[in-house]
Motif scaffolding. Structure first.
Motif, PDB file in Angstrom:
ATOM      1  N   ARG A 172       0.843  -1.191   0.000  1.00  0.00           N
ATOM      2  CA  ARG A 172       0.000   0.000   0.000  1.00  0.00           C
ATOM      3  C   ARG A 172       0.884   1.250   0.000  1.00  0.00           C
ATOM      4  NH1 ARG A 172      -4.572  -0.501   4.286  1.00  0.00           N
ATOM      5  NH2 ARG A 172      -5.586   0.861   2.809  1.00  0.00           N
ATOM      6  N   PRO A 173       0.307   2.410  -0.324  1.00  0.00           N
ATOM      7  CA  PRO A 173       1.123   3.623  -0.358  1.00  0.00           C
ATOM      8  C   PRO A 173       1.713   3.923   1.016  1.00  0.00           C
ATOM      9  CG  PRO A 173      -1.222   4.153  -0.486  1.00  0.00           C
ATOM     10  CD  PRO A 173      -1.109   2.666  -0.621  1.00  0.00           C
ATOM     11  N   GLY A 174       2.900   4.462   1.015  1.00  0.00           N
ATOM     12  CA  GLY A 174       3.528   4.758   2.301  1.00  0.00           C
ATOM     13  C   GLY A 174       4.816   5.511   2.100  1.00  0.00           C
ATOM     14  N   ASN A 175       5.580   5.601   3.178  1.00  0.00           N
ATOM     15  CA  ASN A 175       6.784   6.419   3.194  1.00  0.00           C
ATOM     16  C   ASN A 175       7.847   5.918   2.215  1.00  0.00           C
ATOM     17  OD1 ASN A 175       9.622   7.034   4.798  1.00  0.00           O
ATOM     18  ND2 ASN A 175       8.128   8.702   4.832  1.00  0.00           N
ATOM     19  N   THR A 176       7.937   4.605   2.037  1.00  0.00           N
ATOM     20  CA  THR A 176       8.994   4.111   1.149  1.00  0.00           C
ATOM     21  C   THR A 176       8.637   4.309  -0.320  1.00  0.00           C
ATOM     22  OG1 THR A 176       8.077   1.910   1.393  1.00  0.00           O
ATOM     23  CG2 THR A 176      10.015   2.430   2.718  1.00  0.00           C
ATOM     24  N   MET A 177       7.369   4.342  -0.660  1.00  0.00           N
ATOM     25  CA  MET A 177       6.953   4.618  -2.049  1.00  0.00           C
ATOM     26  C   MET A 177       5.443   4.830  -2.115  1.00  0.00           C
ATOM     27  SD  MET A 177       7.533   5.227  -5.168  1.00  0.00           S
ATOM     28  CE  MET A 177       9.301   5.101  -5.078  1.00  0.00           C
ATOM     29  N   THR A 178       5.051   5.786  -2.931  1.00  0.00           N
ATOM     30  CA  THR A 178       3.633   5.986  -3.251  1.00  0.00           C
ATOM     31  C   THR A 178       3.540   6.148  -4.765  1.00  0.00           C
ATOM     32  OG1 THR A 178       3.084   6.971  -1.121  1.00  0.00           O
ATOM     33  CG2 THR A 178       1.647   7.545  -2.962  1.00  0.00           C
ATOM     34  N   ILE A 179       2.664   5.370  -5.376  1.00  0.00           N
ATOM     35  CA  ILE A 179       2.479   5.405  -6.838  1.00  0.00           C
ATOM     36  C   ILE A 179       0.980   5.522  -7.103  1.00  0.00           C
ATOM     37  CG2 ILE A 179       2.793   4.170  -9.036  1.00  0.00           C
ATOM     38  CD1 ILE A 179       4.897   2.411  -7.540  1.00  0.00           C
ATOM     39  N   ALA A 180       0.589   6.413  -8.007  1.00  0.00           N
ATOM     40  CA  ALA A 180      -0.836   6.547  -8.360  1.00  0.00           C
ATOM     41  C   ALA A 180      -0.931   6.730  -9.865  1.00  0.00           C
ATOM     42  CB  ALA A 180      -1.443   7.751  -7.650  1.00  0.00           C
ATOM     43  N   THR A 181      -1.763   5.914 -10.506  1.00  0.00           N
ATOM     44  CA  THR A 181      -1.949   5.997 -11.963  1.00  0.00           C
ATOM     45  C   THR A 181      -3.343   5.463 -12.305  1.00  0.00           C
ATOM     46  OG1 THR A 181      -1.324   3.739 -12.536  1.00  0.00           O
ATOM     47  CG2 THR A 181       0.491   5.278 -12.281  1.00  0.00           C
ATOM     48  N   GLY A 182      -3.667   5.536 -13.605  1.00  0.00           N
ATOM     49  CA  GLY A 182      -4.804   4.772 -14.107  1.00  0.00           C
ATOM     50  C   GLY A 182      -4.433   3.295 -14.129  1.00  0.00           C
ATOM     51  N   PRO A 183      -5.437   2.402 -14.266  1.00  0.00           N
ATOM     52  CA  PRO A 183      -5.163   0.964 -14.162  1.00  0.00           C
ATOM     53  C   PRO A 183      -4.163   0.448 -15.199  1.00  0.00           C
ATOM     54  CG  PRO A 183      -7.535   1.393 -14.169  1.00  0.00           C
ATOM     55  CD  PRO A 183      -6.867   2.709 -14.406  1.00  0.00           C
ATOM     56  N   ALA A 184      -4.184   0.972 -16.412  1.00  0.00           N
ATOM     57  CA  ALA A 184      -3.349   0.393 -17.468  1.00  0.00           C
ATOM     58  C   ALA A 184      -1.862   0.676 -17.254  1.00  0.00           C
ATOM     59  CB  ALA A 184      -3.790   0.933 -18.832  1.00  0.00           C
ATOM     60  N   LEU A 185      -1.548   1.744 -16.570  1.00  0.00           N
ATOM     61  CA  LEU A 185      -0.152   2.189 -16.491  1.00  0.00           C
ATOM     62  C   LEU A 185       0.560   1.727 -15.227  1.00  0.00           C
ATOM     63  CD1 LEU A 185       1.835   4.045 -18.002  1.00  0.00           C
ATOM     64  CD2 LEU A 185       0.878   5.994 -16.742  1.00  0.00           C
ATOM     65  N   PHE A 186      -0.199   1.282 -14.236  1.00  0.00           N
ATOM     66  CA  PHE A 186       0.383   1.103 -12.901  1.00  0.00           C
ATOM     67  C   PHE A 186       1.614   0.193 -12.911  1.00  0.00           C
ATOM     68  CE2 PHE A 186       1.052  -0.627  -8.753  1.00  0.00           C
ATOM     69  CZ  PHE A 186       0.929   0.481  -7.941  1.00  0.00           C
ATOM     70  N   ASP A 187       1.492  -0.983 -13.513  1.00  0.00           N
ATOM     71  CA  ASP A 187       2.598  -1.949 -13.411  1.00  0.00           C
ATOM     72  C   ASP A 187       3.866  -1.424 -14.069  1.00  0.00           C
ATOM     73  OD1 ASP A 187       0.995  -3.629 -11.998  1.00  0.00           O
ATOM     74  OD2 ASP A 187       0.559  -4.984 -13.671  1.00  0.00           O
ATOM     75  N   ARG A 188       3.700  -0.701 -15.185  1.00  0.00           N
ATOM     76  CA  ARG A 188       4.904  -0.183 -15.865  1.00  0.00           C
ATOM     77  C   ARG A 188       5.619   0.867 -15.020  1.00  0.00           C
ATOM     78  NH1 ARG A 188       2.271   1.545 -21.186  1.00  0.00           N
ATOM     79  NH2 ARG A 188       0.419   0.720 -20.166  1.00  0.00           N
ATOM     80  N   ILE A 189       4.844   1.770 -14.412  1.00  0.00           N
ATOM     81  CA  ILE A 189       5.477   2.788 -13.559  1.00  0.00           C
ATOM     82  C   ILE A 189       6.097   2.099 -12.339  1.00  0.00           C
ATOM     83  CG2 ILE A 189       5.049   4.780 -12.050  1.00  0.00           C
ATOM     84  CD1 ILE A 189       4.855   5.684 -14.881  1.00  0.00           C
TER      85      ILE A 189
END
Ligand code: IPD
Length: 284
Positions: free
Chosen positions: A260-277
């Motif tokens: 889940r999002p937190g201090n070590t990393m937070t990533i937010a995207t649309g569903p199609a892009l998430f895994d690539r980012i």
């Protein structure tokens, strides 16, 4: 991403009432921040690093939010950037950043926000369930709000007659690539790693933005103004409301692989892009 804790028994009327409370307080608090900015800004202290500042307005705005919550929601817990945590008795905690984008605020850049969320469970982003969130930039007059299961919405406070606009994330970016926002922590020791991540993301990006308010970055992903946002080192109050905006707008928010999002990393995207980012930012 690991699933959030199940939402306790909150009916739609409870959520509506919580959302109204968040919206009313975020409006009043962000208007105070704007007034104080017009009067001049005083740096009150530095925190984790020389670049990590707190202004007198950060403290005053958080104090106002605390007073209003104590009046309207006695018994709820509180977790704020400037005044710490207080346990409640209701199972609900308010997670508050009085001025997200303090450095912009101090320099007079009109990109800052007040961010308020109510979460259920322990006030820990690894386990909490976000119930409602509101993020307001008092300079633009834009107020972004969401309640779990009820969508994410944008209200233009400058135009009270305008109907709220339902928010939707972008899905697959076009051939030019994704418009990606990020940020850099205040600790100079982390900058080399942050820059290396940006370099790895560049092949996916049409361009990069560093706007200076994580809560607004997340709101902009929810509104389809950005395709993606990632950042290491942000705090619960930076992402509590914004992450709910993104998921309620159909997006995905995560952190470390599977987390889940937190201090070590937070990533937010649309569903199609998430895994690539996620792959690009997590490759070491
Ligand atoms: C900061 C902003 C900034 C992000 C930093 C945060 P603050 O919050 O959200 O965009 O890059 O990591 O700490 O200090 O202005 O509340």
């Amino acid at each position: 991403m690991s699933p959030a804790a199940p939402v306790p028994a909150f009916g739609s009327q409870d959520l509506e009432a919580l959302e109204r409370t968040a919206v009313a307080i975020v409006r009043e608090a962000s208007a105070l921040a704007r007034r104080r900015r017009a009067e001049g800004v005083r740096i009150a202290a530095t925190k984790s690093a020389a670049a990590d500042i707190v202004t007198a307005a950060d403290r005053e705005v958080e104090a106002l939010i605390r007073v209003r919550l104590a009046e309207l929601r006695p018994g709820d817990g509180f977790l704020g950037e400037e005044s710490g945590a207080e346990h409640g008795t209701t199972g609900i905690t308010w997670v508050v950043d009085p001025i997200d984008g303090t450095v912009n605020y101090a320099y007079g850049i009109p990109v800052y926000s007040t961010s308020i969320a109510a979460v259920a469970g322990d006030p820990d982003p690894q386990t909490w369930t976000a119930l409602v969130g509101a993020v307001c930039n008092p300079v633009s007059g834009e107020l972004f709000r969401a309640a779990t299961g009820r969508g994410a919405w944008l209200q233009q406070d400058a135009d009270p007659d305008a109907a709220p606009l339902r928010l939707h994330v972008n899905d697959e970016p076009g051939p030019a690539g994704a418009l990606v926002a990020t940020g850099f922590g205040y600790d100079p020791a982390t900058h080399a790693g942050d820059l290396a991540r940006v370099e790895r993301v560049m092949p996916l990006a049409r361009d990069i933005r560093r706007m200076g308010s994580a809560a607004l970055d997340l709101a902009f992903v929810a509104a389809g103004r950005l395709d993606a946002y990632f950042e290491r080192g942000i705090h619960p109050w930076d992402h509590a409301a914004g992450a709910l905006l993104v998921t309620e707008a159909g997006g995905v928010v995560g952190g470390e692989p599977g987390g889940r999002p937190g201090n070590t990393m937070t990533i937010a995207t649309g569903p199609a892009l998430f895994d690539r980012i996620a792959t690009a930012v997590q490759t070491r």
